[in-house]
Design a protein around this motif. Structure first.
Motif, PDB file in Angstrom:
ATOM      1  N   ALA A 146       0.779  -1.085   0.138  1.00 23.68           N
ATOM      2  CA  ALA A 146       0.048   0.179  -0.186  1.00 23.68           C
ATOM      3  C   ALA A 146       0.955   1.430  -0.023  1.00 23.68           C
ATOM      4  CB  ALA A 146      -0.977  -0.259   1.227  1.00 23.68           C
ATOM      5  N   ASP A 188       3.938  -9.319   6.592  1.00 26.98           N
ATOM      6  CA  ASP A 188       3.492  -7.875   6.962  1.00 26.98           C
ATOM      7  C   ASP A 188       4.457  -6.986   6.433  1.00 26.98           C
ATOM      8  OD1 ASP A 188       1.432  -5.980   6.844  1.00 26.98           O
ATOM      9  OD2 ASP A 188       1.620  -5.912   9.163  1.00 26.98           O
ATOM     10  N   ARG A 232      -0.356  -9.421  12.139  1.00 28.96           N
ATOM     11  CA  ARG A 232      -0.988  -9.916  11.076  1.00 28.96           C
ATOM     12  C   ARG A 232      -0.340 -11.306  10.462  1.00 28.96           C
ATOM     13  NH1 ARG A 232      -3.978  -4.955   8.529  1.00 28.96           N
ATOM     14  NH2 ARG A 232      -4.296  -3.877  10.222  1.00 28.96           N
ATOM     15  N   TRP A 286       4.411  -0.556  11.158  1.00 29.57           N
ATOM     16  CA  TRP A 286       4.423  -1.289   9.846  1.00 29.57           C
ATOM     17  C   TRP A 286       5.583  -0.816   8.964  1.00 29.57           C
ATOM     18  CZ3 TRP A 286       0.314   0.812   5.881  1.00 29.57           C
ATOM     19  CH2 TRP A 286       0.120  -0.309   4.765  1.00 29.57           C
ATOM     20  N   ARG A 325      -6.148   0.267   9.449  1.00 29.82           N
ATOM     21  CA  ARG A 325      -4.717   0.346  10.387  1.00 29.82           C
ATOM     22  C   ARG A 325      -4.889   1.500  11.278  1.00 29.82           C
ATOM     23  NH1 ARG A 325      -0.138  -3.241   8.912  1.00 29.82           N
ATOM     24  NH2 ARG A 325      -0.669  -3.819   6.679  1.00 29.82           N
TER      25      ARG A 325
END
Lengths: 410, 744, 257
Positions: free
Chosen positions: B95, B223, B257, B629, B652
């Motif tokens: 992303a 992740d 995750r 992340w 998130r």
């Protein structure tokens, strides 16, 4: 100072007193207009509606006022088609109420849609399968009918009558009344029903979805019936309220009783059908679509009490009162019942608009809450203020209650 | 017919016309036009028009360096996608990477040099590059003064690049110059093994394609770790009942995750990774589940080394003791140890959470030791050494400052600190750097395209180009056993005022009177990259994969160095030939690591991180654990469209928000979604709390991530994020902190 | 221009929930592809625009038995009595008979939001604010998709712009049908886990049709009878119950109030 404009033979408060009365309502209206302007200029982010609560206070208001406004067409129907002459005492008032309710609803709808400039698209590219198309067509046509019905009442004003052509025009219009009442009745039947259908067809919302006859879900018919029952009660209530505020006797007591009785008969039929409909829905429609009905009532504050209130407290109870000659004769009971009926219709519309959207459909959904913003509330109150103002002016300068003059004679 | 036209007639005409008009198309056409007009007014943004073409590059937003295909209109990238065959996934990107082309327009973008007005909380004001060069060179001069212990340092979060070499060359001009490695290290396990070798192995990669089991101590394998496309491809049969698929066992405190998708999740008590690693090694040794002869032969300190005996140490972590420390049942620990052998090749990885920072030197040693015990170095399905990049520079080591770890730098010693712009994807707690800075007027210069993260605390910001605005190198992802190299290309021209860190350091060198090596004089980074590529051609090693036609060419078959360079300039990646053999490596290794008092420290931390043990549970009964992340830890800008993930869906959580177990939250009087005051010995902060039963009771998981404000224009963003509440151990570990929490 | 697709397709998706870790790449790719603007400063998860929204849903059990699943929810492209189509008063919503895709014409939309009330999947989004991009960022918009204005509803259309582009490419190559994989929505392409499979459900041999027939496949709110074209795959039985009654009970525990 404005004596000359008033109906002959009746008395009204002094102009300054009248000014004091309308001033706060005008202020409220102005505030609402400002809120509406905010919505137009900045967008609907000014409201607390959202993607999940796509409809809010305004749609609830629309549905409720249109149900209450049903008194106009229904009284017209009773007077002109069924020739119930005694109701002529309130027909003018009913027309004004109807006009106020419908024009208010249309006005708030214009604020409610995201692109009001495209409102006419519905006429240009209508989707005949949509209940909303039916509603839009019927409401706009009926609003026109109401306006034409309102016109002769205005033209009968003492000053306006002095214009000869107005008088002729008014006379010609009057001959049309039977036709208008008929047209109004048909239009009203359809849009009252379609407003109910609006929710009844939502197959994605099992709380609102109903099976029905032909293309109409059961809510279509229930809405017509409940509006028919609520209309007379709303007229009864407003008439009583106006008579209290103005300290005048406006209609003979039999009129109240008559209105109450009509409402009572319709209400008992409605309550019965609503009960049957609810049972069918609980045991058939809803579970068949994967939603056992008990779930809906597990979310606070919408417990089963709401069902009880809708059917018994606001349905059966006022129906019994209104059907009992003895209770009906008692002013207190009659008014209580009328309040219950109007409250019941509002509650029913609330359940369908607000509770439907609050309830989750997806397993990971949450129960949602919604509180209108001040802009929404102000626009809502402005419609009330608008109604009060139009009615106040009509009451002051127009002949809303033909019996008033007789009753005022010593 | 000679009638006079009266006024009445005119009125009639007008009225009739007005009525008749409605039966013509005119009003309807007008209405139609109104609606079209409302859709095309100035206020409705319209997309650009132009020729559509594809351009190629490589992502620099984290060290994974994915290949990128940019769909462009008139040269302007309008969307990014991965390179299908390279990533093995139709063109996937993460992303963060998908919004890379928006970063140029980030609301917090800096396009002119800035200086802090005064004090830590004050605002920034524009200045000239000369101002900064002057101040910095004056400060650098004081570090050179005799008797001064003050250091001049560069923190390089992406070492190994040409620019990194230039930094090291620059710092070698200062007796007190320090070249700092990244603050947290995603490949800590690999590096711990590398450094435990008696003779260096070189850089290690993972033979993931042949691995059957991974025991991961909180490594976010699925992740954002290493090369994500490779990990996703390998994990395709996850939770499958088949025997052959890669099995992931995730041991970590909260259900991340990765833990969610892993075959198994072992919830570990906070800070007890070392115990589990030692306990598992103990079972393997005690039950002789492994090749003991080979281990005795290779391990320096299995029985007795300079630092003590690894066997003795593991005996102190019996399954029962380990179970008591970690919270994992005794049976589970024993069966896990056996599974690691039976379902081999199995490897153990640890750390790498971008927000939590390093696991700690002791844990890293324990995990490395477990890998050594499993015989994982140099074997199929284990860790394989990869070759170095072809040498292109006569790197005279005296002209290059060796790398140091921030852990080894004394507190309050750095006078001048440069922080490089290129992100590692990991968080850097400002408190960690602050602790190392001198107390009086330190100079911190941040090379950054944004006024975010460390920049917020710096004295000077040198605006650097964002991704897709400059030439940059992309080196081998940490997990890869084969060396690779590619270039990130400038698809966009940077705005005026933007400075390459490379150029800026060169200006400082001139001002400070440092003579850079001739290789770095009068060249641009691009020239140096070209030299590197020419060296590939000379070495005739490996293959080159061209993105545009998705074809692979052996370097041997490329006609000339120039045509090879042309391939790189159009988007390509070079990959070394696979290693010829996977025979075990002869080098011996130390299980306890090389640090002083290793056994003692390992034993101490084995009972849980000292921070956990230290405080009486009454004052700070909870444990604060940060999580992050990769690429989204508040250090750098994110595309404003990322608000879809944070603000508009809550997929998130935002930086500074906290997750707590439902019961814990209720017990401390909190409400889901409401605010809470988090307090530690280091400070306090109000955070929004989310109730989440994936979080261990008594633990506060705090998110290290972007601040909501930074997505929206002209908003002040706080430079001191939630990491300022974290306790900093002497060894630079901040992942567990005693804390308490109350409703606000 | 002629439409090359002669054969009737029924495009759909199979989303493997066991492979989704909620990374958000699909949401990001979707917004970039379809020119969905960044959130307004005051937007929330109830006023934002996410044509594809990934929800997190858990089994309601206590730690450490709590398990979550990420559920990407695009428009479910209902194939029968599509709830949003019949309610729109001015035909701004339609189902393309050639593809089965439920289309939304924001240019025709009046913003009455009746379709939003009708959609059980909450897959429709209203533009509560004007679409605004940070200065300069409008240069990064996709020319194949027009932007929307304040006051209209929008939703996932399986990347309509991509379908058009694929058809044009096919027509240029002299073909009148699309080959499998030639047209793929942005989210499918972007998913690093390859959790989303897209294709023609009418094509019995396609991967998407094959996966949709698997016993682990289910559709959300299947009992409503709207025949959605998004299938979900999972081996976790508690997740599969998403479309069944029991979950409705379980979810009560998660919600307080």
């Amino acid at each position: 100072m404005d004596r000359g404009y008033m109906v002959r033979g009746v008395t009204r408060s002094s102009f300054s007193k009248f000014l004091m009365w309308i001033l706060p309502w005008t202020a409220l209206l102005a505030l609402g207009l400002y809120a509406a302007w905010l919505c137009f200029s900045r967008g609907l982010n000014q409201t607390h509606m959202d993607n999940r609560f796509a409809f809010g206070l305004w749609i609830f208001l629309d549905l409720t006022v249109i149900a209450l406004g049903a008194g106009a067409f229904f009284t017209g129907f009773l007077v002109y088609i069924l020739k119930k002459e005694e109701l002529k005492a309130v027909i003018n008032s009913a027309v004004v109420l109807g006009f106020v309710c419908y024009s208010g609803a249309v006005a708030v709808l214009m604020v409610d849609v995201g692109q009001p400039l495209r409102a006419w698209f519905t006429f240009w590219h209508p989707n005949v399968h949509s209940m909303l198309t039916e509603v839009t067509f019927c409401i706009s046509c009926y609003l026109a009918v109401l306006f034409i019905e309102y016109l002769p009442i205005i033209l009968k004003n003492r000053k306006l009558r002095q214009v000869p052509s107005f008088l002729v025009f008014e006379f010609e219009l009057h001959k049309l009344m039977v036709v208008l009442a008929g047209v109004g009745t048909i239009l009203s039947f359809f849009h009252q029903g379609s407003l109910g259908g609006l929710y009844g067809v939502l197959r994605g919302r099992p709380f609102a979805f109903r099976e029905g006859l032909a293309i109409w879900p059961s809510t279509f018919f229930l809405f017509i019936l409940s509006a028919l029952a609520a209309g007379p009660c709303f007229i009864l209530l407003t008439t009583w309220l106006v008579s209290k505020i103005s300290r005048k006797r406006l209609v003979r007591p039999e009129v109240f009783s008559e209105l109450g009785q009509i409402s009572g008969i319709l209400l008992i039929v409605y309550t019965l059908l609503k009960t049957v409909d609810t049972l069918v829905w609980i045991n058939g429609t809803s579970p068949a679509r994967g939603f056992p009905a008990y779930q809906y009532y597990q979310w606070k504050p919408f417990g089963t009490w709401i069902l009880f209130a809708e059917i018994v407290l606001f349905g059966l109870l006022p129906a019994v009162i209104l059907l009992s000659r003895r209770l009906r004769a008692h002013r207190g009971w009659l008014l209580t019942a009328a309040v219950l009926v109007c409250g019941g219709v509002a509650l029913n519309r609330f359940v369908l608009t607000i509770q439907t959207l609050a309830l989750p459909t997806l397993p990971f959904d949450r129960f949602l809450s919604y509180l209108p913003s001040w802009q929404e509330t102000a626009a809502f109150l402005a419609i009330v203020a608008y109604g009060v103002l139009v009615y106040s002016f009509s009451f002051r300068y127009l002949n809303l209650f033909p019996q008033e003059r007789e009753l005022a004679r010593p | 017919m000679r009638e006079k036209i009266s006024r009445r007639d005119l009125l009639r005409l007008a009225g009739g016309s007005a009525l008749g008009l409605w039966f013509t198309p005119i009003p309807w056409k007008l209405l139609d036009d109104v609606s079209i007009w409302t859709q095309n007014g100035r206020w409705v943004t319209s997309p650009p028009r132009g020729e559509i073409q594809f351009r190629y590059s490589n992502c620099t937003l984290c060290p994974a360096g994915c290949g990128v295909r940019a769909r462009c209109v008139g040269g302007q990238p309008i969307s990014l996608a991965g390179i299908a065959p390279q990533s093995g996934s139709r063109g996937a990107l993460c992303a963060v990477g998908l919004g890379g082309h928006h970063l140029r327009y980030h609301p917090q973008r800096v396009t002119q040099p800035l200086r802090r007005a005064s004090g830590i909380s004050a605002s920034f004001q524009p200045c000239t590059p000369e101002d900064i060069v002057l101040t910095v060179s004056e400060a650098l001069a004081t570090t050179r003064a005799s008797g001064s212990g003050d250091l001049a340092a560069i923190l390089d979060e992406r070492p190994g690049r040409v620019t990194s070499l230039m930094y090291r060359n620059f710092l070698s001009g200062f007796p007190n110059g320090v070249y700092l490695n990244p603050v947290s290290d995603s490949g800590a396990t690999l590096h711990a093994m590398e450094s435990a070798a008696e003779k260096p192995y070189g850089a290690l990669g993972i033979d993931l394609e042949n691995t059957r089991t991974i025991l991961s101590f909180g490594t976010p394998l699925l992740d954002g770790w290493g090369n994500p496309a490779r990990l996703w491809k390998m994990s395709e049969g996850l939770q499958d009942s088949s025997e052959s698929h890669l099995k992931i066992i995730q041991a970590e405190t909260h259900q991340s995750r990765t833990a969610l998708l892993a075959d198994e999740w072992l919830p570990l008590r906070p800070g007890t990774e070392a115990a589990l690693a030692l306990g598992l090694a103990g079972i393997l040794i005690k039950e002789k589940l492994i090749d003991m002869a080979a281990l005795s032969r290779q391990a320096i300190d299995l029985e007795q080394g300079a630092q003590g005996s690894f066997r003795e140490l593991t005996e102190k972590f019996s399954p029962r003791t380990t179970a008591a420390i970690t919270g994992v049942s005794e049976d589970k620990i024993v069966s896990l140890a056996r599974e690691l052998v039976q379902r081999g090749p199995s490897i153990v990885l640890g750390g790498g959470d971008p927000g939590a920072g390093p696991l700690g030197p002791e844990e890293e040693t324990a995990i490395a030791a477990l890998n050594f015990v499993l015989g994982n170095v140099g074997r199929r399905g284990g860790f394989l050494p990869r070759r170095e990049l072809p040498k292109w520079l006569k790197e005279p080591s005296k002209n290059l400052k060796p790398a140091s770890s921030l852990r080894d730098i004394p507190d309050h010693s750095i006078r001048v600190l440069f922080v490089d712009a290129l992100p590692s994807g990991n968080a850097i707690p400002w408190t960690l750097l602050e602790k190392k800075l001198v107390r009086d007027n330190p100079v911190v210069v941040s090379f950054s395209p944004y006024l975010l993260g460390i920049s917020r605390n710096a004295q000077f910001i040198v605006p650097s180009p964002v991704y897709l605005e400059s030439w940059e190198e992309v080196l081998t992802p940490l997990d890869s056993p084969t060396t690779s190299y590619s270039l990130s290309l400038p698809l966009l021209v940077p705005p005026g005022g933007v400075q390459e860190p490379f150029d800026f350091i060169r200006r400082v060198a001139v001002a400070a009177g440092v003579h850079l090596a001739p290789e770095f004089q009068d060249v641009s980074p691009k020239d140096l990259f070209k030299r590197r590529v020419e060296q590939f051609h000379r070495d005739r090693r490996g293959t080159i994969f061209s993105y545009r036609n998705e074809s692979e060419t052996r370097v041997k078959d490329v006609a000339s160095a120039d045509s090879m360079w042309a391939m790189f300039c159009d988007g390509a990646s070079w990959r070394d030939d696979p290693p010829s053999s996977t025979s075990p490596i002869a080098s011996r290794f130390s299980l306890l690591g090389k640090a002083a008092n290793a056994a003692e420290r390992l034993e101490a931390v084995g009972h849980g991180r000292l921070e956990i043990q230290r405080d009486p549970a009454t004052e700070f009964p909870l444990v604060l654990m940060p999580e992050g992340w990769r690429g989204a830890v508040g250090q750098n800008g994110l595309s404003p469209v990322m608000t879809k993930i944070y603000q508009e869906s809550g997929l998130r959580h935002l930086g500074g928000e906290a997750r707590v177990n439902v019961e814990t939250g209720r017990r401390w009087g909190l409400t889901d979604g409401g605010p809470a005051l988090i307090q530690t010995r280091c400070g306090s902060k109000v955070a929004r709390v989310h109730f989440d039963d994936a979080v261990m009771p008594e633990v506060i998981q705090v998110i290290v991530g972007p601040n909501l404000k930074e997505f929206h224009e002209s908003q002040e963003v706080d430079g001191r994020n939630i990491l300022c509440l974290c306790n900093l151990d002497d060894d630079g570990v901040w992942r567990v902190t005693r804390a308490k929490m109350s409703g606000v | 221009m002629t439409t090359p697709t002669q054969k009737k397709s029924r495009y759909g998706m199979v989303i493997d929930l066991d492979r989704c870790n909620g990374c958000g790449a699909c949401m990001m790719a979707c917004a970039v592809e379809n020119n969905v603007p960044p959130a307004h400063r005051e937007a929330t998860d109830r006023t934002g625009i996410t044509w594809l929204r990934v929800y997190r849903f858990n089994n309601g059990l206590k730690f450490p038995n709590n398990r979550s699943v990420f559920v990407p929810v695009p428009c479910q492209q209902c194939g029968r009595e599509t709830p949003c189509v019949s309610v729109c008063p001015q035909q701004a919503v339609d189902v393309d008979p050639a593809t089965g895709v439920v289309g939304q014409m924001p240019e025709r939309c009046l913003g009455c939001r009746y379709c939003m009330a009708a959609c059980p999947y909450h897959a429709r989004y209203f533009n509560w604010w004007d679409a605004v991009w940070p200065p300069g960022m409008e240069k990064t918009l996709n020319p194949d998709v027009s932007t929307r204005m304040r006051g209209v509803v929008e939703k996932c259309n399986f990347c309509h712009g991509r379908l058009h582009a694929a058809r044009e490419r096919a027509a240029a190559a002299g073909r009148d049908t699309l080959q499998p994989g030639e047209y793929v929505p942005a989210c499918v392409e972007a998913c690093p886990a390859r959790a989303i499979v897209f294709g023609d459900l009418n094509d019995e041999t396609s991967e998407v049709a094959r996966l949709a027939r698997r016993p682990e496949a289910f559709r959300m709110l299947e009992q409503l009878g709207t025949e959605p074209k998004i299938y979900y795959l999972t081996r976790q039985s508690w997740v599969r119950k998403v479309s069944e009654d029991e979950v409705q009970m379980a979810r009560k525990d998660q919600t307080h109030g």
